[in-house]
Enzyme design. Structure first.
Site, PDB file in Angstrom:
ATOM      1  CB  SER A   1      -0.868   0.023   1.252  1.00  0.00           C
ATOM      2  OG  SER A   1      -0.085   0.336   2.389  1.00  0.00           O
ATOM      3  CG  ASP A   2       1.387   5.898  -1.289  1.00  0.00           C
ATOM      4  OD1 ASP A   2       2.393   5.967  -0.547  1.00  0.00           O
ATOM      5  OD2 ASP A   2       1.161   6.732  -2.172  1.00  0.00           O
TER       6      ASP A   2
END
Ligand SMILES: *[C@@H]1O[C@H](CO)[C@@H](O)[C@H](O)[C@H]1NC(C)=O
Ligand SMILES: *[C@@H]1O[C@H](CO)[C@@H](O)[C@H](O)[C@H]1NC(C)=O
Ligand SMILES: *[C@@H]1O[C@H](CO)[C@@H](O)[C@H](O)[C@H]1NC(C)=O
Length: 765
Positions: A286-287
């Site tokens: 994920s960012d």
């Protein structure tokens, strides 16, 4: 035998001390730890799959959830240390993530130009070479305990809107260029040792992520509404090429939603597309805090446990941020997620760690174990940073050629402007600590006597207090070089621009200085995004304009080499330079690539926008002149249909054939092009081959289908072979996002030369 006089155990001890002084302790499977070194997951003779399976069987649920996050916990009872997954290497090893620490044996690393500049070189060989150097330095830093092995680079989002603060990080607006860049840079980073990884790269941010903070809308709240057609032929193209051609070891999902679903919670994007259709061999991350963001900020789920379960079920394997470490156990307890699904995520991250050699014992004993401090900032690496800047600088205007300057006639140069003597401005964002800098003032100073005047206190240039000194300098010197533009205070992560003009009173300064200059006036621009410099383009007193992007640690030397003709410029713009009026009525939040005459919507990028430009995509001049001619090219290309054995279902009257129905393997269109240098200087020409498909509701009006570079000495001619993959690059996406190859006449354009080729379906492959 001298060794007989020294006990062998002492020699062993000495070697051990020597070894450990150079290298970090093993991450796992330390041969000195008898309790763990013999475990199956440490055995290099087993397959990675078997080793991962063995390790997963030994881990408790509690241990597993602590491995789902970037700051992965140690498992001391199995001899496994903690690991920080988050390192960055966008254009050199960077300390933007916590995994890299400069200092001690590693005071700096080679800082290449910002990606938008490197993209302007249109040289895939260079892109891969930079990746190789960066991963040498990254491995060296890992071996010395100063860096990680998992790098969340490159950023291959399409530079959709010219105001985007992070456009500088990307290879520009063309999907094919971005895809070739992605695959090339990733290959350079990951090495060519089969399944083994030198470092693990990551293509980000998947997908339709290209807005940071515009007019009160930020990336954490933004729902990108995109059509299937734009997804297929624009937003996904670089990611697909990164996975399928570059074999990247990781993809990162973004903060934004796409059509109402956060990308990190969308099984259609992650599980079905990236892992299923494209076959990612690696992990999805994920960012940083994306999962937390879609729970806390977007309120996408009502409980944190649902947010955690959604992410892992969608195909997320690693969370940058603490969210999954905190909430996954509860999600399992509540029955929202199974332990097997958690293990599935870990099998992807652990496999990448094993491919990196992290469970193979001593780092010094491994393939890249010999890399150390002496392999960082080497003269050859720094020379490549200079070379990249030289190849990426773009000559936009050169009138009655004042350029190149002559060190005989232009002995005194007025160097004016807030970017004249900058250092960190040249390396843009996601940078590290460079080995050294050469500023433009220093670079020009190696060719001429300089009179330096900043003209404005900084790029914001809010007043004219320093104009007088600048005007005086221009009045005295044999030539004037203005070094203007932007920096991270104007365009950055979290910061999109409001418009495309130069900030504050920069335009005034340039015009007033040009009026006062005794010699020719040359404008050099530093920026990531395009600028509306129509005033300078149209001002005859401004003889030349150069765009340097953010040219990296050696940028000043490269600018001077171009100014004085040591380097013949060869860069081409990787993005359209629009006039200010283009954005005045165009919300950044409107994602559509295609124009709409009903809505008065202009469309985006050279593929769809047909209005006026300041400088078009692909623009870039040279100090010499090239003439291109087609030496040979087919006029007909047969597209063989797959499974067409019954004439009943093989009607060729269709206007287009689904790519799925064509035999695509080896189906390419080959051109031979002659490039002649008819000017007076050796030079390098960049061939851009555009295709205009037959008209249809689906089509962009033209798109880049191939690019090649060739060096041609004065008076010589070179033959260049160009091969166009028909299914990939001559196909277009229909409104349902299905790729089809339009039959009929496609026009190929190479500069002023046009060639028409007819695509015809055939049952016989
Ligand atoms: C592309 O870049 C590489 C690496 O710098 C260089 O050796 C090569 O000459 C370049 N290609 C052309 C055609 O200039
Ligand atoms: C230019 O910048 C360099 C590097 O920061 C600095 O050492 C030098 O003093 C500056 N020169 C002038 C004239 O300000
Ligand atoms: C053509 O028709 C045959 C028989 O109905 C079928 O098996 C085949 O899959 C069809 N091929 C295509 C390309 O649709």
């Amino acid at each position: 035998m001298p060794s007989a006089t020294v006990p062998s155990s002492l020699i062993h001890l000495f070697l051990l001390i020597l070894g450990t002084a150079l290298a970090r302790d093993p991450f796992a499977c330390d041969p000195r730890d008898a309790a763990t070194a013999g475990l199956s997951f440490c055995r290099t003779s087993l397959s990675i799959q078997e080793r991962v399976k063995d390790l997963l069987e030994r881990l408790t649920m509690e241990e597993k959830v602590r491995l789902l996050v970037n700051n992965a916990a140690a498992v001391p009872r199995l001899g496994i240390k903690g690991y920080e997954w988050w390192s960055e290497a966008l254009h050199g090893v960077s300390n933007t993530g916590p995994g890299v620490k400069f200092g001690g044996d590693f005071p700096g690393a080679t800082s290449f130009p910002q990606v938008i500049t490197t993209a302007a070189s249109f040289n895939a060989t260079l892109w891969e070479a930079i990746g190789r150097v960066v991963s040498d330095e990254a491995r060296a830093m890992y071996n010395g305990g100063a860096g990680g092995l998992t790098y969340w680079s490159p950023n291959v989002n399409i530079f959709r809107d010219p105001r985007w603060g992070r456009g500088q990080e990307t290879p520009g607006e063309d999907p094919m260029v971005a895809g070739v860049y992605a695959a090339s840079y990733v290959r350079g980073l990951q090495g060519n040792k089969g399944d083994r990884l030198k470092v693990a790269a990551c293509c980000k941010h998947f997908t339709a992520y290209d807005l940071d903070n515009w007019n009160g809308v930020d990336r954490f709240h933004f729902n990108a509404k995109v059509t299937k057609q734009d997804i297929e032929d624009t937003f996904d193209v670089p990611f697909k090429m990164c996975v399928m051609d570059g074999n990247v070891a990781s993809v990162m999902c973004s903060y934004n939603q796409v059509n109402g679903i956060p990308t990190c919670a969308d099984p259609n994007l992650l599980k079905r597309t990236v892992r299923g259709q494209w076959g990612l061999n690696g992990y999805i991350v994920s960012d940083c805090d994306s999962v937390g963001v879609y729970y806390d900020t977007q309120h996408y789920t009502s409980t944190p446990e649902e947010a955690a379960a959604d992410a892992i079920k969608a195909g997320l394997d690693l969370d940058c941020g603490p969210f999954l470490a905190v909430h996954t156990q509860d999600a399992v307890n509540k029955g929202l997620l199974s332990e097997a699904e958690v293990s599935g995520a870990l099998s992807n991250t652990l496999a990448v760690q094993m491919r990196l050699g992290m469970y193979d014992g001593e780092p010094s004993a491994q393939v890249y174990g010999n890399l150390g401090p002496r392999d960082v900032c080497t003269p050859a690496h720094q020379e490549l940073a200079l070379e990249a800047a030289r190849q990426g600088i773009v000559l936009l205007k050169n009138q009655n050629p004042p350029l190149p300057l002559s060190h005989l006639r232009h002995r005194t140069v007025a160097v004016i402007g807030p970017n004249s003597n900058v250092t960190d401005t040249m390396i843009g964002n996601y940078a590290g600590v460079p080995c050294r800098y050469t500023t433009p003032l220093q670079g020009i100073g190696s060719y001429a006597r300089t009179i330096y005047q900043p003209g404005c206190a900084n790029v914001a240039c809010s007043d004219n207090q320093l104009f007088g000194g600048a005007i005086n300098a221009a009045h005295q010197a044999d030539a004037t070089v203005l070094i203007m533009g932007l920096d991270q205070s104007i365009e950055a992560e979290f910061k999109d621009r409001n418009g495309l003009l130069l900030p504050g009173r920069q335009q005034d300064l340039i015009s007033q200085v040009a009026m006062a200059s005794k010699g020719p006036t040359i404008l050099v621009l530093m920026s990531g995004g395009p600028l509306d410099v129509s005033f300078a383009k149209n001002d005859p007193r401004i003889s030349a304009i150069i765009w340097a992007g953010y040219p990296g640690q050696a940028g000043g030397a490269a600018i001077a080499d171009v100014l004085y003709g040591t380097t013949n410029p060869e860069g081409k713009l990787p993005m359209t330079w629009y006039p200010q009026a283009y954005v005045s009525n165009l919300p950044m939040t409107e994602m559509s690539m295609r124009p709409s005459s009903i809505k008065g919507y202009p469309g985006r990028t050279y593929r769809f926008y047909k209005g006026p430009t300041v400088y078009p995509f692909g623009h870039g001049l040279s100090y010499t002149n090239f003439v291109t001619a087609i030496a040979s090219a087919p006029t007909v290309v047969k597209v063989p249909i797959d499974g067409c054995h019954h004439s009943s279902n093989c009607t060729f009257s269709n206007k287009a054939i689904k790519v799925n129905h064509a035999k695509c393997k080896k189906l390419s269109l080959g051109l031979q092009v002659n490039v002649k240098n008819v000017g007076s200087k050796d030079g390098t020409h960049t061939l851009l081959v555009f295709s205009e498909p037959p008209a249809g509701p689906w089509a962009p009006h033209k798109q880049l289908v191939a690019f090649e570079k060739v060096h041609v000495p004065v008076g010589a001619q070179q033959r260049v072979g160009v091969s166009i993959h028909v299914c990939k690059f001559l196909s277009i996406a229909d409104v349902a996002g299905v790729r089809r190859i339009p039959l009929g006449e496609h026009n190929l354009r190479i500069g002023d030369v046009m060639h028409t080729v007819s695509l015809q379906a055939t049952a016989h492959g």
